[in-house]
Design a protein around this motif. Structure first.
Motif, PDB file in Angstrom:
ATOM      1  N   VAL A  82       0.628   0.500 -16.057  1.00  0.00           N
ATOM      2  CA  VAL A  82      -0.477   1.210 -16.081  1.00  0.00           C
ATOM      3  C   VAL A  82      -0.844   1.204 -14.774  1.00  0.00           C
ATOM      4  CG1 VAL A  82      -2.754   1.493 -16.868  1.00  0.00           C
ATOM      5  CG2 VAL A  82      -1.034   0.983 -18.683  1.00  0.00           C
ATOM      6  N   GLY A  83      -1.470   2.320 -14.065  1.00  0.00           N
ATOM      7  CA  GLY A  83      -2.040   2.380 -12.941  1.00  0.00           C
ATOM      8  C   GLY A  83      -3.462   2.735 -13.033  1.00  0.00           C
ATOM      9  N   ARG A  84      -4.271   1.696 -12.379  1.00  0.00           N
ATOM     10  CA  ARG A  84      -5.641   1.858 -12.249  1.00  0.00           C
ATOM     11  C   ARG A  84      -6.208   1.623 -10.911  1.00  0.00           C
ATOM     12  NH1 ARG A  84      -5.019  -1.389 -17.077  1.00  0.00           N
ATOM     13  NH2 ARG A  84      -5.524  -0.312 -18.834  1.00  0.00           N
ATOM     14  N   ALA A 143       8.317   0.530  -6.217  1.00  0.00           N
ATOM     15  CA  ALA A 143       8.291   1.445  -5.218  1.00  0.00           C
ATOM     16  C   ALA A 143       8.170   2.858  -5.753  1.00  0.00           C
ATOM     17  CB  ALA A 143       9.484   1.388  -4.351  1.00  0.00           C
ATOM     18  N   HIS A 144       9.006   3.083  -6.863  1.00  0.00           N
ATOM     19  CA  HIS A 144       8.887   4.419  -7.574  1.00  0.00           C
ATOM     20  C   HIS A 144       7.678   4.479  -8.284  1.00  0.00           C
ATOM     21  CE1 HIS A 144      12.917   6.014  -7.312  1.00  0.00           C
ATOM     22  NE2 HIS A 144      13.551   4.968  -8.241  1.00  0.00           N
ATOM     23  N   LEU A 145       7.182   3.453  -8.912  1.00  0.00           N
ATOM     24  CA  LEU A 145       5.799   3.758  -9.293  1.00  0.00           C
ATOM     25  C   LEU A 145       4.748   4.109  -8.641  1.00  0.00           C
ATOM     26  CD1 LEU A 145       5.942   0.703 -12.174  1.00  0.00           C
ATOM     27  CD2 LEU A 145       6.104   3.057 -12.782  1.00  0.00           C
ATOM     28  N   ALA A 146       4.576   3.157  -7.486  1.00  0.00           N
ATOM     29  CA  ALA A 146       3.701   3.440  -6.290  1.00  0.00           C
ATOM     30  C   ALA A 146       3.610   4.872  -5.809  1.00  0.00           C
ATOM     31  CB  ALA A 146       3.757   2.349  -5.210  1.00  0.00           C
ATOM     32  N   SER A 147       4.911   5.283  -5.481  1.00  0.00           N
ATOM     33  CA  SER A 147       4.988   6.435  -4.741  1.00  0.00           C
ATOM     34  C   SER A 147       4.399   7.688  -5.768  1.00  0.00           C
ATOM     35  CB  SER A 147       6.609   6.945  -4.458  1.00  0.00           C
ATOM     36  OG  SER A 147       7.328   7.107  -5.620  1.00  0.00           O
ATOM     37  N   ALA A 148       4.557   7.615  -7.209  1.00  0.00           N
ATOM     38  CA  ALA A 148       4.144   8.500  -8.163  1.00  0.00           C
ATOM     39  C   ALA A 148       2.415   8.445  -8.183  1.00  0.00           C
ATOM     40  CB  ALA A 148       4.841   8.407  -9.356  1.00  0.00           C
ATOM     41  N   CYS A 196       2.441   5.172 -16.406  1.00  0.00           N
ATOM     42  CA  CYS A 196       3.556   5.414 -15.191  1.00  0.00           C
ATOM     43  C   CYS A 196       4.793   4.954 -16.093  1.00  0.00           C
ATOM     44  CB  CYS A 196       3.278   4.582 -14.175  1.00  0.00           C
ATOM     45  SG  CYS A 196       1.711   4.846 -13.415  1.00  0.00           S
ATOM     46  N   LEU A 197       5.999   5.634 -15.682  1.00  0.00           N
ATOM     47  CA  LEU A 197       7.424   5.145 -16.173  1.00  0.00           C
ATOM     48  C   LEU A 197       8.436   5.741 -15.186  1.00  0.00           C
ATOM     49  CD1 LEU A 197       9.100   4.435 -18.402  1.00  0.00           C
ATOM     50  CD2 LEU A 197       9.176   6.737 -19.375  1.00  0.00           C
ATOM     51  N   THR A 198       9.308   4.780 -14.718  1.00  0.00           N
ATOM     52  CA  THR A 198      10.431   5.144 -14.132  1.00  0.00           C
ATOM     53  C   THR A 198      11.745   4.835 -14.930  1.00  0.00           C
ATOM     54  OG1 THR A 198      10.596   2.780 -13.048  1.00  0.00           O
ATOM     55  CG2 THR A 198       9.231   3.973 -12.046  1.00  0.00           C
ATOM     56  N   TYR A 224       0.253   6.347  -6.832  1.00  0.00           N
ATOM     57  CA  TYR A 224      -0.772   6.349  -5.518  1.00  0.00           C
ATOM     58  C   TYR A 224      -1.075   7.847  -4.867  1.00  0.00           C
ATOM     59  CZ  TYR A 224      -0.620   1.533  -6.395  1.00  0.00           C
ATOM     60  OH  TYR A 224      -0.877   0.061  -6.679  1.00  0.00           O
ATOM     61  N   CYS A 225       0.059   8.674  -5.174  1.00  0.00           N
ATOM     62  CA  CYS A 225       0.114  10.117  -4.569  1.00  0.00           C
ATOM     63  C   CYS A 225      -0.811  10.742  -5.635  1.00  0.00           C
ATOM     64  CB  CYS A 225       1.272  10.413  -4.128  1.00  0.00           C
ATOM     65  SG  CYS A 225       2.173   9.531  -2.641  1.00  0.00           S
ATOM     66  N   SER A 226      -0.906  10.439  -6.722  1.00  0.00           N
ATOM     67  CA  SER A 226      -1.519  11.492  -7.843  1.00  0.00           C
ATOM     68  C   SER A 226      -3.031  11.439  -7.497  1.00  0.00           C
ATOM     69  CB  SER A 226      -1.097  10.955  -9.402  1.00  0.00           C
ATOM     70  OG  SER A 226      -2.097   9.897  -9.570  1.00  0.00           O
ATOM     71  N   PRO A 227      -3.622  12.600  -8.309  1.00  0.00           N
ATOM     72  CA  PRO A 227      -5.037  12.538  -8.368  1.00  0.00           C
ATOM     73  C   PRO A 227      -5.941  11.687  -9.398  1.00  0.00           C
ATOM     74  CG  PRO A 227      -4.315  14.340  -9.581  1.00  0.00           C
ATOM     75  CD  PRO A 227      -3.304  13.766  -8.926  1.00  0.00           C
ATOM     76  N   PHE A 228      -5.019  10.936 -10.048  1.00  0.00           N
ATOM     77  CA  PHE A 228      -5.578  10.238 -11.245  1.00  0.00           C
ATOM     78  C   PHE A 228      -5.947   8.741 -10.720  1.00  0.00           C
ATOM     79  CE2 PHE A 228      -1.908  12.940 -12.878  1.00  0.00           C
ATOM     80  CZ  PHE A 228      -2.821  13.827 -13.292  1.00  0.00           C
ATOM     81  N   GLU A 229      -7.361   8.355 -11.281  1.00  0.00           N
ATOM     82  CA  GLU A 229      -7.859   7.059 -11.169  1.00  0.00           C
ATOM     83  C   GLU A 229      -6.987   5.932 -12.396  1.00  0.00           C
ATOM     84  OE1 GLU A 229      -9.951   5.280  -9.318  1.00  0.00           O
ATOM     85  OE2 GLU A 229      -9.498   7.123  -7.860  1.00  0.00           O
ATOM     86  N   GLU A 230      -6.530   6.587 -13.144  1.00  0.00           N
ATOM     87  CA  GLU A 230      -5.801   5.745 -14.319  1.00  0.00           C
ATOM     88  C   GLU A 230      -4.633   6.563 -15.056  1.00  0.00           C
ATOM     89  OE1 GLU A 230      -6.797   3.145 -18.480  1.00  0.00           O
ATOM     90  OE2 GLU A 230      -8.269   3.882 -17.230  1.00  0.00           O
TER      91      GLU A 230
END
Length: 231
Positions: free
Chosen positions: A161-163, A129-134, A145-147, A136-142
Motif C-alpha cells: 500500500v502506497g501512502r 524498485a518496481h513499486l516505487a517507479s509506479a 500496488c502490485l508487482t 511515486y510517479c502516479s497522481p495518487f496519494e494512496e
C-alpha cells in the motif's frame, strides 16, 4: 538534487535521470546498442541521459540500482542447502552479485572521462524498485500496488500500500513460484525460443479459447491468502 537510476545485469538494462524529484530523461540500452533485451551494464544509456540533462557523473548526488545482492540471503541459503544447485549455477550467481556490488568501479571504467562519481550508491530491492517507479510517479496519494514478473532478488511478486512518500509492504511470493516464468515457459513451448516474446503470446491469446484452463489451474494454484503457487 540529481539522481541516476540504473537497471543493470537484468533484462532490458536501462538508465534514468531525475532532477529535483522529477523525471528528466530515460532510455533502454537496447535502443543504443541494437541488441534486444540487453542485460549487461547500460553504459551508453547512462551517458545519454547525462548528456540530455547536461550534467556529468560528478554532478550526480545519488545512484540507485534496482538490485540488492543482500536481500533475502537467508531464504537463498536455505533453498541452496535444500536443492543443492550445480557449481556452474552457483558461480554464475556469485559473478552477477559481484558485478552489481562493484557499481562504483563500473561507472568509473565505462562512463565518461571526467572526474569520478563521489556520491552515494543505493541498492534497492528489485520489486520495491518496481513499486516505487509506479506509485511515486502516479497522481495518487494512496494506492494499492502490485508487482509481478519473472524473478528479481529471489522474489516474483510483491504487494504493498502506497501512502504519501511511503510504501507498506504487505506480502510477497518467493522463488521458485513465478507467474512470469510460467508465462515464459508457455511461450517457449509454443515455439518462441527466446526471452522477450511473451507479448506475442499475449496478443494471440485474445483469438483463442480457454480449452486448457482446467490444466492451467493445476499448474497455477491460488492460495487462501490470495497469493499463488506454481507446480
Amino acid at each position: 538534487m540529481k539522481v541516476l537510476g540504473i537497471n543493470a545485469f537484468h533484462g532490458d538494462a536501462s538508465a534514468v535521470l531525475l532532477k529535483d524529484g522529477a523525471f528528466h530523461a530515460g532510455i533502454e540500452e537496447e535502443r543504443l546498442n541494437r541488441i534486444k533485451h540487453w542485460a549487461g551494464f547500460p553504459a551508453r544509456a547512462i551517458e545519454t541521459v547525462l548528456a540530455m540533462g547536461r550534467v556529468t557523473l560528478e554532478d550526480v548526488e545519488h545512484v540507485a540500482v534496482s538490485r540488492d545482492p543482500k536481500a533475502h540471503l537467508l531464504e537463498k541459503a536455505l533453498f541452496a542447502f535444500k536443492h543443492r544447485p550445480g557449481l556452474d549455477a552457483i558461480q554464475s550467481r556469485l559473478k552477477n552479485h559481484r558485478r552489481v556490488g562493484g557499481l562504483e568501479e563500473l561507472l568509473a571504467a565505462n562512463v565518461g572521462h571526467g572526474p569520478p562519481f563521489r556520491g552515494a550508491i543505493h541498492n534497492v530491492e528489485h520489486h520495491r524498485a518496481h513499486l516505487a517507479s509506479a506509485f511515486y510517479c502516479s497522481p495518487f496519494e494512496e494506492a494499492a500496488c502490485l508487482t509481478i514478473d519473472g524473478f528479481g532478488d529471489f522474489l516474483s511478486s510483491m504487494s504493498a500500500v502506497g501512502r504519501g512518500t511511503r510504501l507498506e509492504i504487505l506480502d510477497d511470493v518467493m522463488f521458485p513460484h513465478s507467474l512470469g516464468i510460467f508465462y515464459t515457459a508457455v511461450t517457449q513451448f509454443l515455439g518462441f525460443p527466446k526471452y522477450g516474446d511473451e507479448y506475442k503470446v499475449m496478443g494471440l491469446a485474445s483469438y483463442g479459447r480457454p480449452s486448457f484452463l482446467p490444466r492451467m489451474r493445476e499448474i497455477v494454484r491460488l492460495r487462501e491468502n490470495g497469493l499463488f503457487e506454481t507446480d
